[in-house]
Design an enzyme around this catalytic site. Structure first.
Site, mmCIF file in Angstrom:
data_model
loop_
_atom_site.group_PDB
_atom_site.id
_atom_site.type_symbol
_atom_site.label_atom_id
_atom_site.label_comp_id
_atom_site.label_asym_id
_atom_site.label_seq_id
_atom_site.Cartn_x
_atom_site.Cartn_y
_atom_site.Cartn_z
ATOM 1 N N ARG A 97 -5.470 -1.849 3.335
ATOM 2 C CA ARG A 97 -5.431 -1.838 4.796
ATOM 3 C C ARG A 97 -6.863 -1.918 5.311
ATOM 4 N NH1 ARG A 97 -0.999 -3.141 3.933
ATOM 5 N NH2 ARG A 97 0.899 -1.957 4.274
ATOM 6 N N HIS A 109 -4.794 -12.922 5.345
ATOM 7 C CA HIS A 109 -3.874 -11.851 4.963
ATOM 8 C C HIS A 109 -2.434 -12.337 5.087
ATOM 9 C CE1 HIS A 109 -2.514 -7.823 4.246
ATOM 10 N NE2 HIS A 109 -1.864 -7.786 5.395
#
Length: 127
Positions: free
Chosen positions: A42, A90
């Protein structure tokens, strides 16, 4: 300490109160000179300014980043143009709608039968 033997540190942790900002100057100082960072967990795990400082000082050799604290990564972010930081998009994959529907159906069937759903999250742990 574990970190002192890492030539590359790969972060795949869930984001919790305990892991937010975990990759910071303090952690980088425990890595050996020339180590690299790979963050695919993250974006909020990483203190971006600390990473840039650790690379620019020569302590870290570079980083590969797939996630960012702010997404999409702002156009003016220094991460874009840093010669020792590589950014990747991502996107793991696009889910197949048939697979998603099958999992929803399976979990609904399990819950109605009094069984726990597959891949159940845990709100207390944060993931």
């Amino acid at each position: 300490m574990f970190l002192s033997g890492c030539n590359a540190l790969i972060c795949l942790l869930p984001l919790t109160g305990a892991t937010r900002g975990i990759m910071d100057a303090k952690l980088f100082a425990h890595l050996p000179k020339g180590a690299a960072i790979i963050n695919m967990g993250r974006g909020e795990h990483l203190v971006e300014a600390d990473l840039i400082e650790a690379i620019d000082s020569g302590h870290l050799r570079g980083a590969v980043l797939d996630v960012f604290a702010k997404e999409p990564l702002p156009e003016d972010s220094p991460l874009w143009d840093h010669p020792k930081i590589f950014t990747t998009p991502h996107i793991a994959s696009m889910p197949d709608p048939k697979d998603v529907v099958a999992q929803i159906f399976e979990n609904a069937t399990r819950v109605l039968a009094g069984m726990p759903p597959l891949n159940e999250g845990n709100r207390d742990s944060g993931y």
